[in-house]
Design a protein around this motif. Structure first.
Motif, mmCIF file in Angstrom:
data_model
loop_
_atom_site.group_PDB
_atom_site.id
_atom_site.type_symbol
_atom_site.label_atom_id
_atom_site.label_comp_id
_atom_site.label_asym_id
_atom_site.label_seq_id
_atom_site.Cartn_x
_atom_site.Cartn_y
_atom_site.Cartn_z
ATOM 1 N N THR B 246 24.392 44.643 38.083
ATOM 2 C CA THR B 246 25.254 43.702 37.421
ATOM 3 C C THR B 246 26.804 44.048 37.975
ATOM 4 O OG1 THR B 246 25.427 45.429 35.613
ATOM 5 C CG2 THR B 246 23.817 43.309 35.201
ATOM 6 N N ALA B 247 27.227 45.155 38.441
ATOM 7 C CA ALA B 247 28.509 45.493 38.972
ATOM 8 C C ALA B 247 28.342 44.687 40.214
ATOM 9 C CB ALA B 247 28.599 46.804 39.034
ATOM 10 N N ALA B 248 27.387 44.713 41.156
ATOM 11 C CA ALA B 248 27.619 44.106 42.304
ATOM 12 C C ALA B 248 27.537 42.475 42.009
ATOM 13 C CB ALA B 248 26.234 44.351 43.064
ATOM 14 N N LEU B 249 26.999 42.015 40.999
ATOM 15 C CA LEU B 249 27.219 40.646 40.630
ATOM 16 C C LEU B 249 28.386 40.016 40.228
ATOM 17 C CD1 LEU B 249 25.352 37.761 40.008
ATOM 18 C CD2 LEU B 249 25.297 38.694 37.792
ATOM 19 N N ALA B 250 28.993 40.978 39.497
ATOM 20 C CA ALA B 250 30.584 40.737 39.132
ATOM 21 C C ALA B 250 31.413 40.764 40.151
ATOM 22 C CB ALA B 250 30.728 41.894 38.064
ATOM 23 N N ASP B 251 31.126 41.528 41.337
ATOM 24 C CA ASP B 251 31.855 41.536 42.711
ATOM 25 C C ASP B 251 31.586 39.998 43.362
ATOM 26 O OD1 ASP B 251 33.048 43.794 42.134
ATOM 27 O OD2 ASP B 251 31.872 45.046 43.395
ATOM 28 N N GLU B 252 30.494 39.604 43.239
ATOM 29 C CA GLU B 252 30.162 38.839 44.286
ATOM 30 C C GLU B 252 30.546 37.232 43.537
ATOM 31 O OE1 GLU B 252 25.711 36.965 45.289
ATOM 32 O OE2 GLU B 252 25.925 38.827 44.180
ATOM 33 N N LEU B 253 30.402 37.114 42.216
ATOM 34 C CA LEU B 253 30.819 36.169 41.731
ATOM 35 C C LEU B 253 32.331 35.585 41.582
ATOM 36 C CD1 LEU B 253 28.370 35.869 38.502
ATOM 37 C CD2 LEU B 253 28.086 34.871 40.753
ATOM 38 N N ASP B 254 32.868 34.519 42.001
ATOM 39 C CA ASP B 254 34.062 34.093 41.684
ATOM 40 C C ASP B 254 34.290 32.937 40.761
ATOM 41 O OD1 ASP B 254 36.715 33.829 42.257
ATOM 42 O OD2 ASP B 254 36.662 32.849 44.248
ATOM 43 N N PRO B 255 34.127 33.241 39.346
ATOM 44 C CA PRO B 255 34.099 32.114 38.420
ATOM 45 C C PRO B 255 35.523 31.372 38.583
ATOM 46 C CG PRO B 255 33.366 34.282 37.530
ATOM 47 C CD PRO B 255 33.997 34.474 38.854
ATOM 48 N N GLN B 256 35.456 30.224 37.810
ATOM 49 C CA GLN B 256 36.625 29.598 37.476
ATOM 50 C C GLN B 256 37.070 29.890 35.790
ATOM 51 O OE1 GLN B 256 33.829 28.436 37.658
ATOM 52 N NE2 GLN B 256 33.271 26.560 36.166
ATOM 53 N N GLU B 257 38.291 29.730 35.793
ATOM 54 C CA GLU B 257 38.719 29.797 34.431
ATOM 55 C C GLU B 257 39.252 28.391 33.969
ATOM 56 O OE1 GLU B 257 42.059 32.469 33.682
ATOM 57 O OE2 GLU B 257 42.357 31.490 31.593
ATOM 58 N N ASP B 258 38.416 27.787 32.697
ATOM 59 C CA ASP B 258 38.672 26.696 32.035
ATOM 60 C C ASP B 258 39.025 26.698 30.642
ATOM 61 O OD1 ASP B 258 36.134 26.990 31.229
ATOM 62 O OD2 ASP B 258 35.444 25.645 32.857
ATOM 63 N N GLN B 259 38.845 25.685 29.937
ATOM 64 C CA GLN B 259 38.975 25.620 28.646
ATOM 65 C C GLN B 259 37.702 26.444 27.860
ATOM 66 O OE1 GLN B 259 38.689 23.070 30.411
ATOM 67 N NE2 GLN B 259 39.433 21.103 29.370
ATOM 68 N N GLN B 260 36.787 26.314 28.589
ATOM 69 C CA GLN B 260 35.577 27.125 27.837
ATOM 70 C C GLN B 260 35.712 28.600 28.012
ATOM 71 O OE1 GLN B 260 31.814 25.158 27.340
ATOM 72 N NE2 GLN B 260 31.700 24.361 29.159
ATOM 73 N N ALA B 261 36.090 29.099 29.051
ATOM 74 C CA ALA B 261 35.926 30.705 29.372
ATOM 75 C C ALA B 261 36.755 31.167 30.360
ATOM 76 C CB ALA B 261 34.453 30.907 29.602
ATOM 77 N N THR B 262 37.266 32.107 30.286
ATOM 78 C CA THR B 262 38.172 32.918 31.689
ATOM 79 C C THR B 262 36.993 33.426 32.645
ATOM 80 O OG1 THR B 262 37.812 35.123 30.407
ATOM 81 C CG2 THR B 262 39.941 33.878 29.779
ATOM 82 N N ALA B 263 37.453 33.775 33.582
ATOM 83 C CA ALA B 263 36.580 34.090 34.582
ATOM 84 C C ALA B 263 35.918 35.629 34.125
ATOM 85 C CB ALA B 263 37.528 34.336 35.833
ATOM 86 N N ALA B 264 36.622 36.320 33.633
ATOM 87 C CA ALA B 264 36.313 37.731 33.069
ATOM 88 C C ALA B 264 34.933 37.294 32.166
ATOM 89 C CB ALA B 264 37.187 38.667 32.461
ATOM 90 N N MET B 265 35.190 36.564 31.360
ATOM 91 C CA MET B 265 34.169 36.326 30.397
ATOM 92 C C MET B 265 32.814 35.973 31.060
ATOM 93 S SD MET B 265 34.334 33.505 27.107
ATOM 94 C CE MET B 265 32.677 32.834 26.387
ATOM 95 N N ARG B 266 33.169 34.882 32.035
ATOM 96 C CA ARG B 266 32.054 34.433 32.830
ATOM 97 C C ARG B 266 31.194 35.518 33.452
ATOM 98 N NH1 ARG B 266 34.856 29.074 33.085
ATOM 99 N NH2 ARG B 266 33.301 27.741 32.417
ATOM 100 N N ARG B 267 32.183 36.439 34.024
ATOM 101 C CA ARG B 267 31.428 37.504 34.803
ATOM 102 C C ARG B 267 30.327 38.172 33.768
ATOM 103 N NH1 ARG B 267 36.141 37.985 37.934
ATOM 104 N NH2 ARG B 267 35.581 37.437 40.083
ATOM 105 N N HIS B 268 31.077 38.449 32.693
ATOM 106 C CA HIS B 268 30.463 39.254 31.493
ATOM 107 C C HIS B 268 28.998 38.754 31.165
ATOM 108 C CE1 HIS B 268 29.732 41.551 28.001
ATOM 109 N NE2 HIS B 268 29.465 40.543 27.151
#
Lengths: 161, 293
Positions: B246-268
């Motif tokens: 899951t740590a590797a996944l969090a590093d690998e993903l580059d999620p966007q931030e929008d009205q629905q969620a922050t990038a950190a929330m998406r990684r979580h």
């Protein structure tokens, strides 16, 4: 470019021939050309469900379908379902339970609820909510609508028994 | 709003559709079920000069098994995927995913080909075809070409399709022995666009993964086949190893931030889905909780 296109379809069983611009969606055709104003237009991008009609027996968003795509199809609107008596019991249940206030969403709600009742004889409340999840109501809080659909399902099941 | 004016051509065959696309190039848009295209046009995000309507082409419909491949025609609607015995038997991931796609009235018209060609990074089916290692079949003026799903999605609403090509089918490998699937997404309401979702396909043998394909969606500009899955393949999956993945996944993903969620929330949320997926597929509920800190 964008020349009018001829289209032939059935609306509530009646043959209609028309010449329409390609950009005219089915909801506006039904309302403006055929003057069947029971089909409502809310969001115009497929979110609210107020424009729900039946095409070849299946519910669709008439704001997300072009009139020219209905070539050869059989379209049924709330007027058709109402006049035929198909949903008279559902309409009565909506009235009895105050399942409508402003009434804007009601034609789409009835269309969608009837679609569920045709496919599932005794849906439970989560199934009713799930099927109606694409239809917005800003007045009732949905509780009374789910009540009315559930009550109709029950009386129909009793009638069949 | 209403769509801007456009011309309309009803294709009479795939060949005819390709002629129309060749003639109009990127001024044309293909109209399939229209459940993504029409909203975009009504909102004036798109205003093509001409729509090429392929909706009447029976040759693009239907689901068939050919050897060990399931061939799904481009015009197969979401409701058809939901009800198909072939899909339920050979690619139930598609059925599970489609139950999360919008609402019944949309699923009655939306098609698999339309969804893949539209390539919305938050939609379910693109992530499914990545997880399933499917092949996208495309026809153009030079004939047919087959594109691996992993090579198909190029960015937000961008694919490997060129303007004179038509997506005609999807080929999905038939699920073999020991193949298991997982599908879950977070959405504010069922049927809404996902905040984060995961479509996974695994081969499970003797309590571990001999293969694992994780198709995440709504985590970037396109669906992502997560490389972090590699950490869990042919390994004894312990809470510590899963935490590493899951740590590797969090590093690998580059999620966007929008009205629905922050990038950190998406990684979580992606990490939560990965833990749930491993727990469900290995039938080890304790893995869902993650490593104790």
């Amino acid at each position: 470019m964008s020349a009018p296109v001829s289209v032939s379809l059935l609306v509530n069983g009646e043959p209609i021939d028309a010449v329409v611009l390609p950009r005219l969606n089915l909801a506006d055709f039904i309302r403006e050309h055929l003057k069947l104003t029971g089909t409502h237009v809310g969001c115009e991008h497929g979110v609210c469900g107020a424009c729900t009609v039946r095409v070849d027996g299946e519910i669709v968003r008439s704001c997300l379908m072009l009139t020219v795509q209905a070539q050869g199809a059989s379209v049924e609107t709330i007027e058709g379902l109402s006049d035929s008596g198909e949903i008279a019991d559902l309409q009565a249940a909506f009235r009895e339970r105050n399942a409508l206030q402003c009434g804007y969403c009601t034609p789409g709600m009835l269309m969608t609820a009837q679609d569920l009742l045709k496919h599932v004889s005794m849906p439970d409340r989560p199934a009713i909510r799930e099927h109606l999840s694409g239809n917005y109501c800003r007045c009732t809080g949905y509780q009374a609508i789910v009540d009315a659909v559930e009550a109709t399902a029950r009386t129909r099941a009793e009638r069949r028994a | 709003m209403k769509a801007a004016a456009f011309a309309y051509a009803r294709a009479t065959s795939v060949v005819n559709a390709l002629e129309l696309l060749a003639a109009h190039g990127d001024k044309a848009k293909v109209l399939s079920g229209g459940q993504s295209l029409m909203p975009a046009m009504n909102l004036r995000l798109l205003s093509p000069d001409i729509l090429v309507d392929i909706g009447g082409l029976a040759e693009l419909r239907g689901i068939a098994v050919r050897g060990d491949v399931l061939v799904v025609g481009a015009l197969t609607r979401h409701v058809d995927l939901l009800g198909s015995p072939e899909i339920a038997l050979h690619a139930p991931l598609l059925r599970d995913a489609v139950a999360h796609v919008a609402h019944p009235a949309i699923r009655n018209r939306g098609t698999i080909g339309g969804s893949l060609a539209h390539a919305d990074p938050a939609s379910e089916l693109p992530a499914c075809v990545l997880a399933l290692d499917a092949t996208i079949v495309v026809r153009g003026p030079a004939g047919e070409r087959r594109i691996a799903a992993t090579e198909f999605f190029k960015g937000i609403y961008e694919t490997a399709l060129s303007p004179d090509e038509l997506l005609v089918a999807v080929e999905v490998p038939v699920a073999g022995q020991g193949v298991a699937f997982f599908f879950q997404e977070y959405a504010r309401r069922h049927g809404d666009y996902a905040i984060v979702g995961l479509a996974a396909c695994a081969v499970v043998a003797a309590g571990s993964f001999s293969d694992l394909r994780l198709g995440f969606f709504a985590v970037g500009d396109r669906p992502v086949l997560a490389a972090a899955a590699g950490k869990l393949i042919n390994a004894s999956v312990t809470p510590a190893l899963l935490a590493e993945a899951t740590a590797a996944l969090a590093d690998e993903l580059d999620p966007q931030e929008d009205q629905q969620a922050t990038a950190a929330m998406r990684r979580h949320l992606a990490a939560v889905l990965l833990r749930r997926c491993a727990a469900a597929l290995l039938a080890r509920p304790e893995l869902e909780k993650g490593a104790t800190r």
